[in-house]
Scaffold this active site. Structure first.
Site: not given
Length: 154
Positions: A45, A130
C-alpha cells in the site's frame, strides 16, 4: 495516452465485476488485499501510494466516501489513500442512488474530502440501477478521462 493503470478493487466491487475481467482489460495485476505483499522488499500500500501520479476512486460508493472522509483504513483502497503523497492529485467520482447522494452525511463527507484536496467528479442525472431517475449515475467516462488527462498534463 500512454498511462499505466493500477487498479485497486474493494471486496464489494468484486461483487459487480470480477478481478479477472479488470486484469484482462488493463493487462495489469489487480490489487485486492491489504495484507497481500507480492514483493517482499515493499509494503504494497505504501509503494502503490508513492508510485501514483494521480488517485481516482470511480465509482465511489457512499461507504468508500465515508471511509476516506473519516480516515478509516480497513482495506487496500483506504490504506493507499491515506499514504498518498500530499501533492498527488486526488479525484472522487460518486455513483449511488439519488437519495443516498443527497443525504447530508454523504454531502458532509464529500465536503470534508474537498477540504483535504479531493476533486469531486459529480454524478450525472440518469435512470439508476434501482429504477429511480435522478443525480447519482457515474459521470461520463469521457468527462473523467478529460479531467484526469488535464490534471496529469499540469
Amino acid at each position: 495516452m500512454g498511462y499505466q493503470l493500477d487498479v485497486i478493487m474493494t471486496k464489494s466491487s468484486t461483487e459487480f465485476i470480477t478481478p479477472l475481467t479488470i486484469q484482462s482489460l488493463s493487462h495489469r495485476r489487480v490489487h485486492l488485499d491489504v495484507m497481500a505483499e507480492p514483493d517482499a522488499a515493499l509494503i504494497n500500500h505504501i509503494a502503490l501510494a508513492k508510485e501514483a501520479d494521480l488517485f481516482l476512486v470511480a465509482p465511489a460508493s457512499a461507504n468508500t466516501i465515508g471511509k476516506l472522509a473519516n480516515g478509516i483504513a480497513d482495506d487496500l483502497l483506504s490504506t493507499v489513500a491515506l499514504a498518498l503523497l500530499p501533492e498527488t492529485p486526488k479525484f472522487i467520482a460518486p455513483a449511488m442512488n439519488t437519495y443516498m447522494y443527497q443525504n447530508p452525511i454523504v454531502q458532509k463527507n464529500l465536503t470534508t474530502l474537498k477540504e483535504v484536496g479531493y476533486q469531486e467528479i459529480e454524478p450525472r442525472e440518469a435512470l439508476l440501477a434501482c429504477g429511480d431517475y435522478g443525480r447519482g449515475a457515474l459521470a461520463n467516462v469521457s468527462e473523467i478521462v478529460h479531467l484526469i488527462h488535464t490534471a496529469l498534463k499540469e
